[in-house]
Motif scaffolding. Structure first.
Motif, PDB file in Angstrom:
ATOM      1  N   ARG A 243       0.795  -1.154  -0.064  1.00  0.00           N
ATOM      2  CA  ARG A 243      -0.019   0.036   0.003  1.00  0.00           C
ATOM      3  C   ARG A 243       1.078   1.235  -0.011  1.00  0.00           C
ATOM      4  NH1 ARG A 243      -4.849  -2.002   1.007  1.00  0.00           N
ATOM      5  NH2 ARG A 243      -6.106  -0.065   1.761  1.00  0.00           N
ATOM      6  N   SER A 244       0.809   2.225  -0.995  1.00  0.00           N
ATOM      7  CA  SER A 244       1.717   3.115  -0.910  1.00  0.00           C
ATOM      8  C   SER A 244       1.649   4.270   0.289  1.00  0.00           C
ATOM      9  CB  SER A 244       1.340   4.012  -2.436  1.00  0.00           C
ATOM     10  OG  SER A 244       0.164   4.726  -2.009  1.00  0.00           O
ATOM     11  N   SER A 245       2.817   4.809   0.447  1.00  0.00           N
ATOM     12  CA  SER A 245       2.847   5.717   1.578  1.00  0.00           C
ATOM     13  C   SER A 245       1.855   6.890   1.489  1.00  0.00           C
ATOM     14  CB  SER A 245       4.176   6.483   1.366  1.00  0.00           C
ATOM     15  OG  SER A 245       4.400   7.321   0.196  1.00  0.00           O
ATOM     16  N   MET A 246       1.348   7.235   0.355  1.00  0.00           N
ATOM     17  CA  MET A 246       0.174   8.266   0.256  1.00  0.00           C
ATOM     18  C   MET A 246      -1.042   7.521   0.637  1.00  0.00           C
ATOM     19  SD  MET A 246      -0.865  10.896  -2.832  1.00  0.00           S
ATOM     20  CE  MET A 246       0.857  11.551  -2.701  1.00  0.00           C
ATOM     21  N   LEU A 247      -1.347   6.305   0.408  1.00  0.00           N
ATOM     22  CA  LEU A 247      -2.516   5.676   0.923  1.00  0.00           C
ATOM     23  C   LEU A 247      -2.308   5.453   2.070  1.00  0.00           C
ATOM     24  CD1 LEU A 247      -4.952   3.949   0.552  1.00  0.00           C
ATOM     25  CD2 LEU A 247      -3.684   1.971  -0.203  1.00  0.00           C
ATOM     26  N   ARG A 248      -1.313   4.853   2.880  1.00  0.00           N
ATOM     27  CA  ARG A 248      -1.176   4.817   4.445  1.00  0.00           C
ATOM     28  C   ARG A 248      -1.488   5.988   4.772  1.00  0.00           C
ATOM     29  NH1 ARG A 248       3.393   1.879   2.775  1.00  0.00           N
ATOM     30  NH2 ARG A 248       4.930   3.166   3.642  1.00  0.00           N
ATOM     31  N   ASP A 249      -1.020   7.113   4.465  1.00  0.00           N
ATOM     32  CA  ASP A 249      -1.044   8.561   5.120  1.00  0.00           C
ATOM     33  C   ASP A 249      -2.515   8.948   4.999  1.00  0.00           C
ATOM     34  OD1 ASP A 249       1.486   8.930   5.650  1.00  0.00           O
ATOM     35  OD2 ASP A 249       1.860   9.922   3.695  1.00  0.00           O
ATOM     36  N   ILE A 250      -3.337   8.491   4.008  1.00  0.00           N
ATOM     37  CA  ILE A 250      -4.642   9.112   3.992  1.00  0.00           C
ATOM     38  C   ILE A 250      -5.665   8.075   4.975  1.00  0.00           C
ATOM     39  CG2 ILE A 250      -6.721   8.647   2.529  1.00  0.00           C
ATOM     40  CD1 ILE A 250      -5.238  10.998   1.638  1.00  0.00           C
ATOM     41  N   GLU A 251      -5.099   6.845   5.014  1.00  0.00           N
ATOM     42  CA  GLU A 251      -6.031   5.691   5.798  1.00  0.00           C
ATOM     43  C   GLU A 251      -5.676   6.358   7.271  1.00  0.00           C
ATOM     44  OE1 GLU A 251      -5.905   1.669   3.104  1.00  0.00           O
ATOM     45  OE2 GLU A 251      -4.297   2.191   4.531  1.00  0.00           O
ATOM     46  N   SER A 252      -4.528   7.071   7.566  1.00  0.00           N
ATOM     47  CA  SER A 252      -4.179   7.407   9.010  1.00  0.00           C
ATOM     48  C   SER A 252      -4.560   8.594   9.378  1.00  0.00           C
ATOM     49  CB  SER A 252      -2.712   6.985   9.218  1.00  0.00           C
ATOM     50  OG  SER A 252      -2.282   5.565   8.935  1.00  0.00           O
ATOM     51  N   GLY A 253      -5.299   9.328   8.372  1.00  0.00           N
ATOM     52  CA  GLY A 253      -5.540  10.691   8.618  1.00  0.00           C
ATOM     53  C   GLY A 253      -4.415  11.651   8.604  1.00  0.00           C
ATOM     54  N   ARG A 254      -3.088  11.400   8.023  1.00  0.00           N
ATOM     55  CA  ARG A 254      -2.082  12.382   8.178  1.00  0.00           C
ATOM     56  C   ARG A 254      -1.860  12.888   6.961  1.00  0.00           C
ATOM     57  NH1 ARG A 254       0.600   7.081   9.853  1.00  0.00           N
ATOM     58  NH2 ARG A 254       1.172   6.520   7.636  1.00  0.00           N
ATOM     59  N   LYS A 255      -1.127  14.137   6.894  1.00  0.00           N
ATOM     60  CA  LYS A 255      -0.684  15.021   5.681  1.00  0.00           C
ATOM     61  C   LYS A 255       0.016  14.134   4.906  1.00  0.00           C
ATOM     62  CE  LYS A 255       1.318  19.208   4.696  1.00  0.00           C
ATOM     63  NZ  LYS A 255       2.141  20.622   5.084  1.00  0.00           N
ATOM     64  N   THR A 256      -0.197  14.322   3.539  1.00  0.00           N
ATOM     65  CA  THR A 256       0.453  13.504   2.355  1.00  0.00           C
ATOM     66  C   THR A 256       1.451  14.246   1.824  1.00  0.00           C
ATOM     67  OG1 THR A 256      -1.161  14.189   0.640  1.00  0.00           O
ATOM     68  CG2 THR A 256      -1.671  12.444   2.348  1.00  0.00           C
ATOM     69  N   GLU A 257       2.023  13.501   0.727  1.00  0.00           N
ATOM     70  CA  GLU A 257       3.338  14.412   0.081  1.00  0.00           C
ATOM     71  C   GLU A 257       2.605  14.664  -1.361  1.00  0.00           C
ATOM     72  OE1 GLU A 257       7.573  13.696   0.670  1.00  0.00           O
ATOM     73  OE2 GLU A 257       6.711  11.635   0.323  1.00  0.00           O
ATOM     74  N   LEU A 258       1.320  14.895  -1.392  1.00  0.00           N
ATOM     75  CA  LEU A 258       0.539  15.309  -2.649  1.00  0.00           C
ATOM     76  C   LEU A 258       0.868  16.621  -3.151  1.00  0.00           C
ATOM     77  CD1 LEU A 258      -1.790  14.556  -4.364  1.00  0.00           C
ATOM     78  CD2 LEU A 258      -3.191  15.906  -3.014  1.00  0.00           C
ATOM     79  N   ASP A 259       1.266  17.358  -2.472  1.00  0.00           N
ATOM     80  CA  ASP A 259       1.764  19.066  -3.009  1.00  0.00           C
ATOM     81  C   ASP A 259       3.082  18.760  -3.627  1.00  0.00           C
ATOM     82  OD1 ASP A 259      -0.606  19.889  -2.025  1.00  0.00           O
ATOM     83  OD2 ASP A 259       0.321  21.096  -0.393  1.00  0.00           O
ATOM     84  N   ALA A 260       3.838  17.835  -2.861  1.00  0.00           N
ATOM     85  CA  ALA A 260       5.351  17.830  -3.458  1.00  0.00           C
ATOM     86  C   ALA A 260       5.247  16.815  -4.797  1.00  0.00           C
ATOM     87  CB  ALA A 260       6.103  17.170  -2.483  1.00  0.00           C
ATOM     88  N   ILE A 261       4.368  16.182  -4.983  1.00  0.00           N
ATOM     89  CA  ILE A 261       4.321  15.294  -6.139  1.00  0.00           C
ATOM     90  C   ILE A 261       3.322  15.837  -7.207  1.00  0.00           C
ATOM     91  CG2 ILE A 261       3.752  12.955  -6.780  1.00  0.00           C
ATOM     92  CD1 ILE A 261       4.380  12.011  -4.311  1.00  0.00           C
ATOM     93  N   LEU A 262       2.085  16.060  -6.957  1.00  0.00           N
ATOM     94  CA  LEU A 262       1.053  16.297  -8.008  1.00  0.00           C
ATOM     95  C   LEU A 262       0.873  17.620  -8.228  1.00  0.00           C
ATOM     96  CD1 LEU A 262      -0.441  14.909 -10.088  1.00  0.00           C
ATOM     97  CD2 LEU A 262      -2.529  14.642  -8.362  1.00  0.00           C
ATOM     98  N   ARG A 263       0.963  18.532  -7.025  1.00  0.00           N
ATOM     99  CA  ARG A 263       1.027  19.937  -7.306  1.00  0.00           C
ATOM    100  C   ARG A 263       2.112  20.610  -7.907  1.00  0.00           C
ATOM    101  NH1 ARG A 263       0.270  24.229  -2.572  1.00  0.00           N
ATOM    102  NH2 ARG A 263       2.794  24.078  -2.450  1.00  0.00           N
ATOM    103  N   TYR A 264       3.288  20.019  -7.801  1.00  0.00           N
ATOM    104  CA  TYR A 264       4.621  20.275  -8.418  1.00  0.00           C
ATOM    105  C   TYR A 264       4.322  20.043  -9.945  1.00  0.00           C
ATOM    106  CZ  TYR A 264       9.378  20.186  -9.931  1.00  0.00           C
ATOM    107  OH  TYR A 264      10.692  20.245 -10.655  1.00  0.00           O
ATOM    108  N   VAL A 265       3.606  18.888 -10.202  1.00  0.00           N
ATOM    109  CA  VAL A 265       3.466  18.870 -11.750  1.00  0.00           C
ATOM    110  C   VAL A 265       2.289  20.010 -12.236  1.00  0.00           C
ATOM    111  CG1 VAL A 265       2.167  17.369 -13.497  1.00  0.00           C
ATOM    112  CG2 VAL A 265       3.797  16.277 -11.548  1.00  0.00           C
ATOM    113  N   ILE A 266       1.455  20.314 -11.547  1.00  0.00           N
ATOM    114  CA  ILE A 266       0.584  21.125 -12.098  1.00  0.00           C
ATOM    115  C   ILE A 266       1.223  22.637 -12.103  1.00  0.00           C
ATOM    116  CG2 ILE A 266      -1.583  22.451 -11.504  1.00  0.00           C
ATOM    117  CD1 ILE A 266      -2.386  19.660  -9.953  1.00  0.00           C
ATOM    118  N   GLU A 267       1.924  22.864 -11.245  1.00  0.00           N
ATOM    119  CA  GLU A 267       2.614  24.371 -11.338  1.00  0.00           C
ATOM    120  C   GLU A 267       3.574  24.331 -12.616  1.00  0.00           C
ATOM    121  OE1 GLU A 267       4.656  24.365  -7.413  1.00  0.00           O
ATOM    122  OE2 GLU A 267       2.964  25.072  -6.465  1.00  0.00           O
ATOM    123  N   ARG A 268       4.313  23.076 -12.802  1.00  0.00           N
ATOM    124  CA  ARG A 268       5.216  23.280 -14.002  1.00  0.00           C
ATOM    125  C   ARG A 268       4.141  23.294 -15.527  1.00  0.00           C
ATOM    126  NH1 ARG A 268       7.628  23.169 -10.256  1.00  0.00           N
ATOM    127  NH2 ARG A 268       7.036  25.289 -10.296  1.00  0.00           N
TER     128      ARG A 268
END
Length: 297
Positions: A243-268
Motif C-alpha cells: 500500500r503506497s505511502s500516500m494511501l497509508r497516510d490517507i488511511e491514517s488521517g496524516r498529511k501526504t506528499e501530494l503537494d510535493a508530487i502532484l501539485r509540483y506537476v500542475i505548477e510546471r
C-alpha cells in the motif's frame, strides 16, 4: 565515519539500520519520545524472516548537528521548514537528500554545504513503530552529485548488499523518473484505496494510470516514455501487495506528499502553458480525502 540521519520515519530508520554496523550513526528525530525509545530499545529491522536489532544513538533535532555526513530523510513538507529556518543547524562536510518529488531542488542554491547529493530510494520500507522498520522490498538507492565531488561520498561503494547505492550522472533525469513513478502510483492508489498491483491487474485502473502518465510526460517533454512506462508497470508488479505511502497516510488521517508530487506537476504545467486536466482533477480529489481524514483525527 560519523553519520547523522535527520528523520525517524521509514526511510530514515531503514538507512540507519544498514549503516550503524560500520559507522557511528545518530538518528535525529522530531519527537523526544522516539529518540528515548531508540536509545533504550535499539533499532529493529525486519527483512523476510530475519529480525535484527541494532544499538543506535538518537536525539531530538533541537540543536546544532555536527557530523561528517548527513542524510536528510524527512518528508518534503517538513524539509521546506528545515531548509528555510534551520539550515544553519546542519553542520557537515557532505549532505544527501532522500526525498520524493523535486520541490526541494529550488532550495539547494541556498544550502551552504560544499558537497550536496540527491538520491531516490527504491526500497520498500514500512515503519512499524518508533523503533521498528520492515524492509518490505529490497531495491537500490540511486544517487547523484548536485554540487561538489563524488569522492566525498566514496563510502557508499561498500554498503550492505541489501542496501546498495548506484551512482547516476544526471540528477535531473533521475529525480524526474522517480517523480513519474510517484505520480502514476501514489495518488491513484490513495484515491482508489487499492494496493499497487491492482493498478496493472485491473484494466480500467491501468488505463487511468496510462492516461495520467501520458499527460505528465507531456508536461515534462519526457524522453524514453516507453521505457519509463514499462518501469512503472514493473514497480507495480514487484510491489503488488504494498500500500503506497500516500494511501497509508490517507488511511491514517496524516498529511501526504501530494503537494510535493502532484501539485509540483500542475505548477510546471501552468508555467509551460501545457494543459493538465487529469492531474488537476486528481489533485482536487485526493486533497479532499486528505482534508477529510485530518478533520476526523
Amino acid at each position: 565515519m560519523r553519520i547523522g540521519i535527520v528523520g525517524g520515519g521509514a526511510v530514515g530508520l531503514l538507512t540507519a539500520a544498514y549503516f550503524c554496523g560500520d559507522h557511528d550513526v545518530t538518528i535525529y528525530t522530531r519527537r523526544n519520545e522516539q529518540a528515548e525509545k531508540l536509545c533504550t530499545h535499539g533499532l529493529t529491522v525486519i527483512c523476510g524472516n530475519e529480525r535484527t536489532t541494532h544499538r543506535v544513538h538518537a536525539e531530538p533535532f533541537v540543536r546544532e548537528i555536527e557530523e561528517e555526513m548527513l542524510f536528510i530523510a524527512v518528508k518534503q513538507y517538513d524539509l521546506a521548514n528545515i531548509l528555510q529556518t534551520r539550515i544553519h543547524m546542519l553542520q557537515a562536510n557532505a549532505i544527501m537528500f532522500l526525498q520524493n518529488g523535486m520541490g526541494h531542488v529550488s532550495y539547494l542554491p541556498h544550502v551552504p554545504h560544499h558537497h550536496i547529493a540527491l538520491a531516490v530510494v527504491e526500497h520498500g520500507a514500512l515503519k512499524i513503530d518508533d523503533t521498528t522498520v520492515s524492509h518490505t522490498g529490497v531495491g537500490q538507492t540511486k544517487w547523484s552529485v548536485w554540487r561538489g565531488e563524488k569522492e566525498a561520498f566514496s563510502f557508499l561503494s561498500s554498503t550492505n548488499n541489501r542496501f546498495p547505492f548506484q551512482y547516476v550522472d544526471d540528477w535531473e533525469a533521475m529525480l524526474l523518473e522517480k517523480l513519474m513513478v510517484n505520480v502514476a502510483i501514489n495518488p491513484l492508489t490513495a484515491l482508489l484505496r487499492v494496493p499497487n498491483g491492482m493498478l496493472v491487474t485491473h484494466e480500467p485502473y491501468r488505463q487511468a494510470m496510462k492516461q495520467l502518465f501520458q499527460e505528465v510526460a507531456s508536461v515534462f517533454q519526457l524522453e524514453q516514455r516507453e521505457r519509463i512506462w514499462k518501469h512503472i508497470e514493473t514497480v507495480c508488479r514487484q510491489t503488488a501487495a504494498n500500500r503506497s505511502s500516500m494511501l497509508r497516510d490517507i488511511e491514517s488521517g496524516r498529511k501526504t506528499e501530494l503537494d510535493a508530487i502532484l501539485r509540483y506537476v500542475i505548477e510546471r504545467a501552468n508555467e509551460r502553458g501545457v494543459p493538465a486536466p487529469i492531474s488537476t482533477f486528481l489533485y482536487a480529489l485526493v486533497k479532499g480525502k486528505q482534508l477529510e481524514g485530518e478533520k476526523e483525527r
